[in-house]
Design a protein around this motif. Sequence first.
Motif, PDB file in Angstrom:
ATOM      1  N   TRP A 205      13.602  -2.328 -42.411  1.00  0.00           N
ATOM      2  CA  TRP A 205      13.559  -1.927 -43.827  1.00  0.00           C
ATOM      3  C   TRP A 205      13.840  -0.425 -43.975  1.00  0.00           C
ATOM      4  O   TRP A 205      14.626  -0.003 -44.816  1.00  0.00           O
ATOM      5  N   LEU A 206      13.202   0.368 -43.123  1.00  0.00           N
ATOM      6  CA  LEU A 206      13.396   1.827 -43.189  1.00  0.00           C
ATOM      7  C   LEU A 206      14.816   2.197 -42.767  1.00  0.00           C
ATOM      8  O   LEU A 206      15.449   3.087 -43.354  1.00  0.00           O
ATOM      9  N   ASP A 207      15.316   1.502 -41.739  1.00  0.00           N
ATOM     10  CA  ASP A 207      16.644   1.803 -41.219  1.00  0.00           C
ATOM     11  C   ASP A 207      17.717   1.510 -42.262  1.00  0.00           C
ATOM     12  O   ASP A 207      18.655   2.295 -42.445  1.00  0.00           O
ATOM     13  N   GLU A 208      17.557   0.400 -42.977  1.00  0.00           N
ATOM     14  CA  GLU A 208      18.536   0.043 -44.012  1.00  0.00           C
ATOM     15  C   GLU A 208      18.646   1.121 -45.089  1.00  0.00           C
ATOM     16  O   GLU A 208      19.678   1.321 -45.683  1.00  0.00           O
ATOM     17  N   ARG A 209      17.545   1.797 -45.297  1.00  0.00           N
ATOM     18  CA  ARG A 209      17.537   2.835 -46.329  1.00  0.00           C
ATOM     19  C   ARG A 209      17.757   4.227 -45.757  1.00  0.00           C
ATOM     20  O   ARG A 209      17.540   5.226 -46.427  1.00  0.00           O
ATOM     21  N   LYS A 210      18.150   4.262 -44.490  1.00  0.00           N
ATOM     22  CA  LYS A 210      18.443   5.535 -43.797  1.00  0.00           C
ATOM     23  C   LYS A 210      17.238   6.494 -43.843  1.00  0.00           C
ATOM     24  O   LYS A 210      17.371   7.703 -44.001  1.00  0.00           O
ATOM     25  N   LEU A 211      16.050   5.912 -43.746  1.00  0.00           N
ATOM     26  CA  LEU A 211      14.843   6.748 -43.782  1.00  0.00           C
ATOM     27  C   LEU A 211      14.382   7.135 -42.381  1.00  0.00           C
ATOM     28  O   LEU A 211      13.516   7.991 -42.214  1.00  0.00           O
ATOM     29  N   ILE A 212      14.932   6.448 -41.367  1.00  0.00           N
ATOM     30  CA  ILE A 212      14.627   6.873 -39.985  1.00  0.00           C
ATOM     31  C   ILE A 212      15.930   6.963 -39.187  1.00  0.00           C
ATOM     32  O   ILE A 212      16.939   6.369 -39.559  1.00  0.00           O
TER      33      ILE A 212
END
Lengths: 262, 342
Positions: free
Chosen positions: A255-262
């Motif tokens: 979920w975080l990766d899809e939003r480029k948050l990590i």
Amino acid sequence: MKICCLVKEVPDAAVEKRIDPETKRLDRSGEKNLNPFDTHAIEAAMQVKEGGAPVEEIVAVTMGPDSAVRALHKAVALGADRSVHLTDAALEGSDVAATGYALAKVLEKESPDLVLLGQQSDDGECYTIGAVVADHLKMPSLTQVIKMDAADGKLTCERQAEYGYDTVEVELPAVISVGDAINEPRYPSLKAIMGAKKKPLDSHGAGDVGIEPDRVGQSGSRTAVLELRPPPQKEAGEIIEDEDTNETVEKIVVWLDERKLI
Amino acid sequence: MNFDLSDEQREIKDTARQFFAARFKPEKVRDLAESRSYDDGLYGQMAELGWPGIAVAEADGGQDLGLVELAVTLEESGYACAPSPLMGSAGAALVISAAGSDEQRAEWLPRLASGEATGAFGGVSPDGQSTLFCDLPTADVAVVFDGDGALLAPASELDCEAAETIDATRSYATVVAAAGERMPGDADAGRDRLAVAISAELTGVGQRAMDMAVEYARERKQFDRPIGSYQAVSHRCATMLLAVEESRSLVYYASWAADAEPESLPMAAAMACARASEAAWETTASALQVFGGIGFTWEHDLQFWLKRSRVAGRMLGSPREHRDRVAALAGLGAGAPAGAVA
């Protein structure tokens, strides 16, 4: 060195903020207080003074109605040596640009070596008044400063940026907007509270500092509030049930990766 | 006539509220309660701000302010349920200021006002029964009410035993026998001022319990509605407000009387202590009902305020004893002045 701290009277944090639908301005009735972000600026000034820099005086400056005197009393209780109150019916309704212009006119008269202010006001939250004041005074300006050393007529500042920290050297005079991470403001002692009203307070009208009437107030402001709407409702979040922790962690990472948050 | 606090008094109250909110968050209160200790560093900060000596004369090393200023500070201390020796020290200083000899004042007041020494107070009845002494095991000096007035004793000279009360946020002890040097001044006036100080703290305790309950009543939903919308809960919250406001009004009046109209102080102090001690218990116990089962648990913070209200509210006698004193002072009965420590 003379340090001027720009301070503001704002509605108390406990007061629910609302916009007056008729004036389209913040309803400022109710309990008021010194803008908590400005207490960091006063503390920064005190630390420059106590750090050995040759500071002759610290002056708290505000623009506001009669009630703003209480914010100035708080500012001097926190360490300012005296205060200046710019108050005039003509100033009512000034936007950020007009307020910055008016404050700059007061500061021209004070001729400070350093102007300090908090990163934002607790009501308008514009974050811009420092830049406007600096522009009028033709002084360099820094924002979000979280460390500051004064020496040899210069300031070495560390400022928070989106990507990390900048270290910037700036010649005085300058306008510095400090972040709330710069220090922990002290609490005023009883002696300081009781002595606050005895410290000098100069009150100026707009004309006293050469403010041109057509550049302040609602009519002199360059911005106008046309319409007010509540912010759009947030979309419902996604709930990930923790049935298997390893699986849950994987889902959160995706979920975080899809939003480029990590 | 202005019934409001002055700008300076409001500023003192605001400063105290901010200090206690930042320094004595519930997790800090819990830590200190569980270790049954005080944080000397934090008390040092209070001393730097001048709080232990608020109502002590400048000539005795204090801030030369009045009981109103001390009351608003202690109200905020109670609001935070702060574990600290402020009550014992400021309370002892009030009695020494009122009743101490020049030598006693010179020896202890500057040290109490600066935070260098801490104080305690309590009483021993003529039959040798000890009340709970507030802050005694950790204090340097204690005021001992013995029925004939007040004695002053270095804590090291008192035969005392630490008492583990339900209120873990404060140190308490009992003493085996009254001891110390007699204070020659007006001990009753000192005790009245002390009663007002305790009442101020209790007002803050009640206010916090009410704030916690009201916040919970707004958030907690049953049958898709906040529980505060049910009359059984909202009426309870309204009754809490009534109790807290009655308490505060009486405390502020008594504080004002102590400084401006001392002849009214005995009655005002007895009224304040009678109502504040009962109101703090009513409010915290009522908040417990609003919280339901969770409020009863050790894990929930409300217990600290509930237990503080119970113990602090009896330090100078029961509400009934204070009411008896009000009646006696009004010429309505033969009751003796509130007696646990007198």
